[in-house]
Write a protein that holds these residues in place. Sequence first.
Motif, PDB file in Angstrom:
ATOM      1  N   PRO A   1       0.819  -1.226   0.000  1.00 48.34           N
ATOM      2  CA  PRO A   1       0.000   0.000   0.000  1.00 48.34           C
ATOM      3  C   PRO A   1       0.848   1.269   0.000  1.00 48.34           C
ATOM      4  CG  PRO A   1      -0.193  -1.128   2.109  1.00 48.34           C
ATOM      5  CD  PRO A   1       0.572  -2.029   1.197  1.00 48.34           C
ATOM      6  N   GLY A   2       2.022   1.239   0.640  1.00 44.97           N
ATOM      7  CA  GLY A   2       2.905   2.404   0.629  1.00 44.97           C
ATOM      8  C   GLY A   2       3.365   2.745  -0.774  1.00 44.97           C
ATOM      9  N   GLY A   3       3.709   1.726  -1.555  1.00 46.14           N
ATOM     10  CA  GLY A   3       4.140   1.943  -2.934  1.00 46.14           C
ATOM     11  C   GLY A   3       3.019   2.474  -3.806  1.00 46.14           C
ATOM     12  N   ILE A   4       1.814   1.931  -3.619  1.00 42.21           N
ATOM     13  CA  ILE A   4       0.676   2.374  -4.424  1.00 42.21           C
ATOM     14  C   ILE A   4       0.317   3.824  -4.107  1.00 42.21           C
ATOM     15  CG2 ILE A   4      -1.798   2.031  -4.840  1.00 42.21           C
ATOM     16  CD1 ILE A   4      -1.269  -0.997  -4.339  1.00 42.21           C
ATOM     17  N   ILE A   5       0.219   4.154  -2.826  1.00 42.43           N
ATOM     18  CA  ILE A   5      -0.200   5.496  -2.422  1.00 42.43           C
ATOM     19  C   ILE A   5       0.850   6.540  -2.807  1.00 42.43           C
ATOM     20  CG2 ILE A   5      -0.668   6.965  -0.420  1.00 42.43           C
ATOM     21  CD1 ILE A   5      -1.963   4.421   0.862  1.00 42.43           C
ATOM     22  N   CYS A   6       2.113   6.280  -2.487  1.00 44.14           N
ATOM     23  CA  CYS A   6       3.171   7.256  -2.819  1.00 44.14           C
ATOM     24  C   CYS A   6       3.357   7.365  -4.327  1.00 44.14           C
ATOM     25  CB  CYS A   6       4.469   6.878  -2.132  1.00 44.14           C
ATOM     26  SG  CYS A   6       4.413   7.132  -0.342  1.00 44.14           S
ATOM     27  N   GLY A   7       3.219   6.259  -5.050  1.00 43.76           N
ATOM     28  CA  GLY A   7       3.317   6.305  -6.511  1.00 43.76           C
ATOM     29  C   GLY A   7       2.186   7.115  -7.126  1.00 43.76           C
ATOM     30  N   LEU A   8       0.974   6.946  -6.599  1.00 49.69           N
ATOM     31  CA  LEU A   8      -0.171   7.707  -7.097  1.00 49.69           C
ATOM     32  C   LEU A   8      -0.004   9.198  -6.819  1.00 49.69           C
ATOM     33  CD1 LEU A   8      -2.992   7.657  -8.389  1.00 49.69           C
ATOM     34  CD2 LEU A   8      -3.927   7.339  -6.109  1.00 49.69           C
ATOM     35  N   LEU A   9       0.448   9.535  -5.617  1.00 46.97           N
ATOM     36  CA  LEU A   9       0.670  10.949  -5.295  1.00 46.97           C
ATOM     37  C   LEU A   9       1.787  11.545  -6.153  1.00 46.97           C
ATOM     38  CD1 LEU A   9       0.300  10.829  -1.412  1.00 46.97           C
ATOM     39  CD2 LEU A   9      -1.298  11.800  -3.058  1.00 46.97           C
ATOM     40  N   ALA A  10       2.844  10.768  -6.400  1.00 46.85           N
ATOM     41  CA  ALA A  10       3.926  11.243  -7.278  1.00 46.85           C
ATOM     42  C   ALA A  10       3.406  11.458  -8.688  1.00 46.85           C
ATOM     43  CB  ALA A  10       5.074  10.239  -7.278  1.00 46.85           C
ATOM     44  N   ASP A  11       2.542  10.563  -9.151  1.00 47.81           N
ATOM     45  CA  ASP A  11       1.944  10.719 -10.483  1.00 47.81           C
ATOM     46  C   ASP A  11       1.094  11.975 -10.565  1.00 47.81           C
ATOM     47  OD1 ASP A  11       2.248   9.403 -12.879  1.00 47.81           O
ATOM     48  OD2 ASP A  11       1.215   7.604 -12.194  1.00 47.81           O
ATOM     49  N   LEU A  12       0.313  12.234  -9.534  1.00 43.01           N
ATOM     50  CA  LEU A  12      -0.526  13.438  -9.525  1.00 43.01           C
ATOM     51  C   LEU A  12       0.328  14.706  -9.577  1.00 43.01           C
ATOM     52  CD1 LEU A  12      -3.212  12.374  -6.896  1.00 43.01           C
ATOM     53  CD2 LEU A  12      -3.579  12.754  -9.345  1.00 43.01           C
ATOM     54  N   ILE A  13       1.436  14.714  -8.843  1.00 41.55           N
ATOM     55  CA  ILE A  13       2.316  15.884  -8.831  1.00 41.55           C
ATOM     56  C   ILE A  13       2.976  16.067 -10.195  1.00 41.55           C
ATOM     57  CG2 ILE A  13       4.426  16.843  -7.829  1.00 41.55           C
ATOM     58  CD1 ILE A  13       3.597  15.411  -5.190  1.00 41.55           C
ATOM     59  N   ALA A  14       3.535  14.989 -10.745  1.00 37.78           N
ATOM     60  CA  ALA A  14       4.233  15.084 -12.034  1.00 37.78           C
ATOM     61  C   ALA A  14       3.261  15.411 -13.169  1.00 37.78           C
ATOM     62  CB  ALA A  14       4.973  13.787 -12.328  1.00 37.78           C
ATOM     63  N   HIS A  15       2.034  14.935 -13.059  1.00 36.08           N
ATOM     64  CA  HIS A  15       1.033  15.192 -14.096  1.00 36.08           C
ATOM     65  C   HIS A  15       0.702  16.677 -14.206  1.00 36.08           C
ATOM     66  CE1 HIS A  15      -2.222  14.217 -16.818  1.00 36.08           C
ATOM     67  NE2 HIS A  15      -3.045  14.943 -16.078  1.00 36.08           N
ATOM     68  N   ARG A  16       0.769  17.391 -13.081  1.00 36.82           N
ATOM     69  CA  ARG A  16       0.490  18.835 -13.101  1.00 36.82           C
ATOM     70  C   ARG A  16       1.474  19.582 -13.992  1.00 36.82           C
ATOM     71  NH1 ARG A  16      -3.058  21.235  -9.809  1.00 36.82           N
ATOM     72  NH2 ARG A  16      -1.874  23.166  -9.926  1.00 36.82           N
ATOM     73  N   GLY A  17       2.679  19.059 -14.133  1.00 39.19           N
ATOM     74  CA  GLY A  17       3.678  19.692 -14.985  1.00 39.19           C
ATOM     75  C   GLY A  17       3.870  18.970 -16.296  1.00 39.19           C
ATOM     76  N   ALA A  18       2.911  18.123 -16.667  1.00 38.63           N
ATOM     77  CA  ALA A  18       2.948  17.366 -17.920  1.00 38.63           C
ATOM     78  C   ALA A  18       4.198  16.483 -18.030  1.00 38.63           C
ATOM     79  CB  ALA A  18       2.827  18.285 -19.127  1.00 38.63           C
ATOM     80  N   TYR A  19       4.746  16.090 -16.886  1.00 39.40           N
ATOM     81  CA  TYR A  19       5.913  15.199 -16.831  1.00 39.40           C
ATOM     82  C   TYR A  19       7.146  15.812 -17.489  1.00 39.40           C
ATOM     83  CZ  TYR A  19       2.513  11.791 -15.323  1.00 39.40           C
ATOM     84  OH  TYR A  19       1.525  11.140 -14.638  1.00 39.40           O
TER      85      TYR A  19
END
Length: 165
Positions: free
Chosen positions: A57-75
Amino acid sequence: MISYIPAVYPFCGLLYGLFCQIPVLLLATKVRHFGALTLLGTLCGLVSGLSLPTMIPGGIICGLLADLIAHRGAYRNKTTLMPAAGMLNLMWFFGGSYILVYVNRPSAIDTFASGYGRAYAETVSALLPTWTAVAMPIGMFLAGCAGAWLALRMMSKHFERAGLV
């Protein structure tokens, strides 16, 4: 492997953050689709979760939050990629054995003692006092951001010139 040295164990998450961000950022900048960092966090959690189930669950949650952050800047935006890498690095704290030391210290120390010996467990316990429960995730996030900064510099110097990014 370096976590087998008890004096280094408390700093492994910081070292991962500083030196392991190049593959993370290569993945984010090459794929540029939502879910890449979530998949990376999930896979890391699954592989590590074979021995430590809280990693999943730690990997899923932190990965999802990292994706949300990176998505804001279009990666592509460096100011969003750095905190995304820092967030992904927090997976090692919130999913890994660090959080277990702070939540249930006697059980975690007994687990260390059964696997690595009593001296290892006592050294790790002495190096992770309770006050580090606040300092450790902050340090791991900042180490992930610093590692991302180094990785972005290396990528711009070497990988862009080679046409990989």
